[in-house]
Motif scaffolding. Sequence first.
Motif, mmCIF file in Angstrom:
data_model
loop_
_atom_site.group_PDB
_atom_site.id
_atom_site.type_symbol
_atom_site.label_atom_id
_atom_site.label_comp_id
_atom_site.label_asym_id
_atom_site.label_seq_id
_atom_site.Cartn_x
_atom_site.Cartn_y
_atom_site.Cartn_z
ATOM 1 N N GLU A 110 -10.566 -11.279 5.777
ATOM 2 C CA GLU A 110 -9.173 -11.397 5.775
ATOM 3 C C GLU A 110 -8.324 -9.936 4.872
ATOM 4 O O GLU A 110 -8.247 -9.132 4.326
ATOM 5 C CB GLU A 110 -8.807 -12.471 4.614
ATOM 6 C CG GLU A 110 -9.748 -13.949 4.953
ATOM 7 C CD GLU A 110 -9.283 -15.058 5.453
ATOM 8 O OE1 GLU A 110 -8.106 -14.878 6.362
ATOM 9 O OE2 GLU A 110 -9.838 -15.640 6.196
ATOM 10 N N THR A 111 -7.301 -9.456 5.784
ATOM 11 C CA THR A 111 -6.266 -8.854 5.815
ATOM 12 C C THR A 111 -5.462 -9.159 4.781
ATOM 13 O O THR A 111 -4.654 -8.164 4.059
ATOM 14 C CB THR A 111 -5.836 -8.374 6.963
ATOM 15 O OG1 THR A 111 -5.320 -9.765 7.859
ATOM 16 C CG2 THR A 111 -7.105 -7.832 8.393
ATOM 17 N N LYS A 112 -4.665 -10.179 4.772
ATOM 18 C CA LYS A 112 -3.961 -10.781 3.807
ATOM 19 C C LYS A 112 -4.466 -11.830 2.257
ATOM 20 O O LYS A 112 -4.405 -12.901 3.081
ATOM 21 C CB LYS A 112 -2.786 -11.300 4.245
ATOM 22 C CG LYS A 112 -1.673 -10.612 5.607
ATOM 23 C CD LYS A 112 -0.531 -11.514 6.466
ATOM 24 C CE LYS A 112 0.175 -10.232 7.034
ATOM 25 N NZ LYS A 112 0.586 -11.275 8.244
ATOM 26 N N ILE A 113 -4.975 -10.662 1.626
ATOM 27 C CA ILE A 113 -5.292 -11.296 0.581
ATOM 28 C C ILE A 113 -4.418 -11.637 -0.492
ATOM 29 O O ILE A 113 -3.866 -9.933 -1.391
ATOM 30 C CB ILE A 113 -6.913 -11.878 0.358
ATOM 31 C CG1 ILE A 113 -7.259 -12.010 1.007
ATOM 32 C CG2 ILE A 113 -7.262 -11.979 -1.190
ATOM 33 C CD1 ILE A 113 -9.253 -11.088 1.052
ATOM 34 N N ASN A 114 -3.857 -12.460 -1.422
ATOM 35 C CA ASN A 114 -2.671 -12.122 -2.753
ATOM 36 C C ASN A 114 -3.443 -11.554 -3.422
ATOM 37 O O ASN A 114 -2.160 -11.042 -4.695
ATOM 38 C CB ASN A 114 -2.626 -13.150 -2.620
ATOM 39 C CG ASN A 114 -3.230 -14.657 -3.829
ATOM 40 O OD1 ASN A 114 -4.393 -14.498 -3.062
ATOM 41 N ND2 ASN A 114 -2.611 -15.542 -3.700
ATOM 42 N N THR A 115 -4.882 -11.543 -4.013
ATOM 43 C CA THR A 115 -5.608 -10.718 -4.364
ATOM 44 C C THR A 115 -5.900 -9.394 -4.261
ATOM 45 O O THR A 115 -6.158 -9.106 -5.901
ATOM 46 C CB THR A 115 -6.432 -12.158 -5.309
ATOM 47 O OG1 THR A 115 -7.389 -11.469 -4.559
ATOM 48 C CG2 THR A 115 -6.025 -13.588 -6.390
ATOM 49 N N LYS A 116 -5.368 -9.040 -3.502
ATOM 50 C CA LYS A 116 -6.485 -7.588 -3.357
ATOM 51 C C LYS A 116 -5.602 -6.132 -4.924
ATOM 52 O O LYS A 116 -6.810 -5.746 -5.171
ATOM 53 C CB LYS A 116 -6.374 -7.484 -1.929
ATOM 54 C CG LYS A 116 -7.301 -8.201 -1.056
ATOM 55 C CD LYS A 116 -6.581 -7.886 0.581
ATOM 56 C CE LYS A 116 -7.491 -6.569 0.909
ATOM 57 N NZ LYS A 116 -8.969 -6.285 0.671
ATOM 58 N N ALA A 117 -4.747 -6.653 -4.470
ATOM 59 C CA ALA A 117 -3.295 -5.721 -5.498
ATOM 60 C C ALA A 117 -4.018 -5.621 -6.920
ATOM 61 O O ALA A 117 -3.901 -4.987 -8.024
ATOM 62 C CB ALA A 117 -2.542 -5.494 -5.561
ATOM 63 N N ARG A 118 -4.131 -6.779 -7.396
ATOM 64 C CA ARG A 118 -4.664 -7.148 -8.537
ATOM 65 C C ARG A 118 -6.218 -6.825 -9.025
ATOM 66 O O ARG A 118 -6.569 -6.736 -10.497
ATOM 67 C CB ARG A 118 -4.052 -8.472 -8.972
ATOM 68 C CG ARG A 118 -3.196 -9.341 -9.060
ATOM 69 C CD ARG A 118 -3.049 -10.815 -9.447
ATOM 70 N NE ARG A 118 -3.376 -10.855 -10.291
ATOM 71 C CZ ARG A 118 -3.479 -11.873 -10.517
ATOM 72 N NH1 ARG A 118 -4.010 -13.115 -9.675
ATOM 73 N NH2 ARG A 118 -3.825 -12.477 -12.100
ATOM 74 N N PHE A 119 -6.284 -6.567 -7.883
ATOM 75 C CA PHE A 119 -8.609 -6.111 -8.285
ATOM 76 C C PHE A 119 -8.967 -5.040 -7.713
ATOM 77 O O PHE A 119 -9.655 -5.701 -7.110
ATOM 78 C CB PHE A 119 -9.277 -7.764 -7.971
ATOM 79 C CG PHE A 119 -10.830 -8.163 -9.416
ATOM 80 C CD1 PHE A 119 -10.173 -7.803 -10.584
ATOM 81 C CD2 PHE A 119 -11.764 -7.890 -8.270
ATOM 82 C CE1 PHE A 119 -11.794 -8.356 -11.025
ATOM 83 C CE2 PHE A 119 -12.690 -8.233 -9.308
ATOM 84 C CZ PHE A 119 -12.735 -7.988 -11.318
ATOM 85 N N ASN A 120 -8.670 -3.898 -7.064
ATOM 86 C CA ASN A 120 -9.282 -3.084 -6.957
ATOM 87 C C ASN A 120 -9.530 -3.173 -5.232
ATOM 88 O O ASN A 120 -10.500 -2.724 -5.329
ATOM 89 C CB ASN A 120 -10.903 -3.023 -7.372
ATOM 90 C CG ASN A 120 -10.987 -2.026 -9.217
ATOM 91 O OD1 ASN A 120 -10.002 -1.969 -9.485
ATOM 92 N ND2 ASN A 120 -11.675 -3.334 -9.963
ATOM 93 N N ASP A 121 -8.120 -3.589 -5.092
ATOM 94 C CA ASP A 121 -8.176 -3.852 -3.665
ATOM 95 C C ASP A 121 -9.267 -4.898 -3.085
ATOM 96 O O ASP A 121 -9.960 -4.748 -1.726
ATOM 97 C CB ASP A 121 -8.608 -3.197 -2.569
ATOM 98 C CG ASP A 121 -7.922 -3.141 -1.504
ATOM 99 O OD1 ASP A 121 -6.853 -3.508 -1.189
ATOM 100 O OD2 ASP A 121 -7.894 -2.109 -0.112
ATOM 101 N N SER A 122 -10.525 -5.601 -3.159
ATOM 102 C CA SER A 122 -11.229 -5.737 -3.450
ATOM 103 C C SER A 122 -10.847 -7.688 -2.759
ATOM 104 O O SER A 122 -10.708 -8.293 -3.543
ATOM 105 C CB SER A 122 -12.658 -6.598 -5.116
ATOM 106 O OG SER A 122 -13.357 -7.737 -4.351
ATOM 107 N N ASP A 123 -11.742 -8.065 -2.094
ATOM 108 C CA ASP A 123 -12.418 -8.874 -1.270
ATOM 109 C C ASP A 123 -12.377 -10.232 -2.184
ATOM 110 O O ASP A 123 -12.825 -11.708 -1.548
ATOM 111 C CB ASP A 123 -12.739 -9.561 -0.307
ATOM 112 C CG ASP A 123 -12.132 -8.525 0.609
ATOM 113 O OD1 ASP A 123 -10.597 -8.450 0.724
ATOM 114 O OD2 ASP A 123 -12.703 -8.192 1.520
#
Length: 645
Positions: A414-427
Motif C-alpha cells: 500500500e502507498t497510503k498507510i496512515n501509520t507509516k509516518a508514526r513508525f519508521n515508515d514501516s508497513d
Amino acid sequence: MCGLSAYCHLGTPQKDTKNSRLDLKGSLESIRHRGPESDGTYISPCGRCGLGHVRLSIIDLEGGHQPISSANGDIQVVVNGELYDHDHKGHVFKTKSDSELALHYYEDYGTDFLHHLRGEFAVIIWDDSKKRMLVARDRFGVKPIYYTTVNDVFMAASEIKAFSALDWRPEWDLESIIMPPTILPPAHYMTVSASGTMDTTKYWDAEYPDKNIEDKRTLEEMIQGVHDHVVESIRLRLRADVPLGVYLSGGLDSSSIAGVATKLLRDSNSDAQIDTFCISFKDGGIYDEGDIAERTAAHIGSKFHRLSLTQDDLVDNYERTLWHVEQPILDLNAVGKFLLSGYVRHKGFKVVMTGEGSDEHFIGYPFFHTDYLREQDRSTPKGFGCIAEEDRQDMLSDRLAGSYKFIHYELPRETKINTKARFNDSDLPYQIGKMLALSTDFMNSKVVSYHGPAVVGSTVLDSIHGDIRLKATTKWHPVHASLYLETRTFFPNVMLTWLGDRVEMAHSIEARTPFLDHPLCEYTNSLPPSVKLCGQDPKGNRLNEKYILKEAMRPYVTDEIYNRTKHPYLAPTSKPGVQPIVRLLNKWVTKERVDHLGFLNWETCETIKERIIMTGDCMAYSSMLKVISLLILHEQFDVAPVTYL
C-alpha cells in the motif's frame, strides 16, 4: 500446565453459595481438557472469593494439588504453567511442586514477586488479609488469562468457555470483532480490591540498545553468550517427572532444541534417547518437512514419530480446533498443530519442547528484512555484517517496489498507510492489522455507518505505549522496533494461541518454549541487529537470518539445517476446483447464517466464496476462513445476534 477459574465479589459477597449462580465446579468442568487428573477449589470464609484449578500433573505427581495455601491460610494461589530454577530456600514447602514458588515469593516480595518468576505462567492469588485478588501473566503471553465483570462480580479464567458457568453470556464486540472477555496483556498483572478498584500494571518489558552506540563485545563473545543462554534454558526445561518429547520440523529452532537436549541427557546417560514428533503433509510439496526432520532425528539418534495428514484431515478438524482456540483463525496451521498434539498425547506424552519465539528475537522472518534495510546498523562491532551503503539503498528500493510478504502471504504494498509516518515508515502495523481484521467491504452498511470504517494500522500501533513508540522512532534501529511490535501484538495473540497453548492444552499437552526464557531474550535483544540478521556474512551471503543462532548451535545441527534458509511452518492452502475447503464454505457460508449473525455483508461473502472455488485465491481464502470462524463461533458459543444497529 493446568486450567484456572476464579471470581471476586466487588460489593457485598453472597454467603449462600448453594444458591449462587457462580458455578465454579461447572466452570472447571468446561476446561477439564487442561487438567484431566484432579481438581480443587477454595471459597473464602467471607464468601467474597472463589478459586478453582484443574491439574495436569508434571512435577510432584502425588502432591502438588491446588489451590495452595500459606501456613496461616491467608494467601491462596492457583498457577497454570511451569516455573523453572525453583530450588527456593527460606520457606517450608508443603509440596515439591514448582507452583508453590509463586506463593512464597508473593509472601516475600508482594506484587514484586513476578520479577523473581522464570517460566511460562498465569497466576491468580487471593490475599484474604487485604481482601484483594491478583491476576498475572508471563512476560510473553505463553499462558492465557481472560477477565471480565458481570453483575459486580470480577471473574478470571484460562479460557473464555469457563465463564459460561459463572453467569456470563457472550456477545459480539464489533470494534474488534471478538467475543469479550478481555485477555490480560503479557507481562502485566492486575489487582482487584473488595471496593471494586481495578489496577493493571506492566511489570516487565523488552528493551533494545541505542542504535547509535557501537557494541564493544566481540562477535565470539556474543556467539558464546547465545550458546550458553540457549543451553541453560533447555537444561531447565528438561526437568519433569513424566516423559518429555520435542516438536521437530525442518528448521533451525526445533533442531537446535532436539540437539542440545540430546547432548544434555547423554552427559549423564550415554544411552539417553529423546522422542521427536513431526507433522508431514501427504502430497504437501513445499509444505512437507517430514523428510528433513527425519534426517535430523537420525543425526541425533532420537526416536522419530511422524504424523501424516491430508487436507481432508485439516478441514474435518477445523471446527474442533476453533472450539479450543476461541477466536477467528485464518489458515489451517492451527489444525495441524492441534492434531499433532493429540497424536503426542496418544503416544503417552504430556510434555514437549517447541521452537516458538526464536524468529521474534533472532530476526528470522523475511518480513523483517525491509525494516532492517531502512537504516545502516551503526551499533554492530567494527561494522560486522553491514551491507555497503549504496547496496543497502538499492536493496531497500527493490523491496519497496515489490509486494509485501507476511509469513506466507504475498500482499500488495500500500502507498497510503496512515501509520507509516508514526513508525519508521514501516508497513508492519498496517499489514498485521490487515491480516487479523476483516476489511470494511465485509461489514454491512449499518456497521460501517455506526462504527465507521476500520483503521487497522492505527489499532495495532495504538496498542503499544506511547513511550515505546517514541523509543522505536528515535532510539532503536527500525528492525528492533518491528520486533517489539510483532512480539506484543501478532505473536501473543496469534502464534502463541493458534499454534501454542490452546491447541496443545486441548489434548492436555504442556509445551515448553526455551526461546522464550526471559534471560535469553534479554541477552538476544541487547545484540546489534547485524549479528542476528547478517546483512552480509563472512562468506558473502546477503541477509543471512538468525546468523548468530546458527553459529551458536552449529555443534548440534546437521549441515542441511545450518545452511537452510527460513521456512515457516505452514499447512497447505486452497486450490481451484473441488477441494476439501469447499465443504466448509458450502456448509457455513450461507445467506441465512450470514444474515443471522447481524453484521456481515452477504453480497461480499458470496462473491469471495465463489472466487475461492474458482481460483483458490490465497488472500480470499484467508478472509473467508475468518468469516467461517465467526459463523462457527456464533453457533458454538450461542452468541447473541447483533440487533442494536
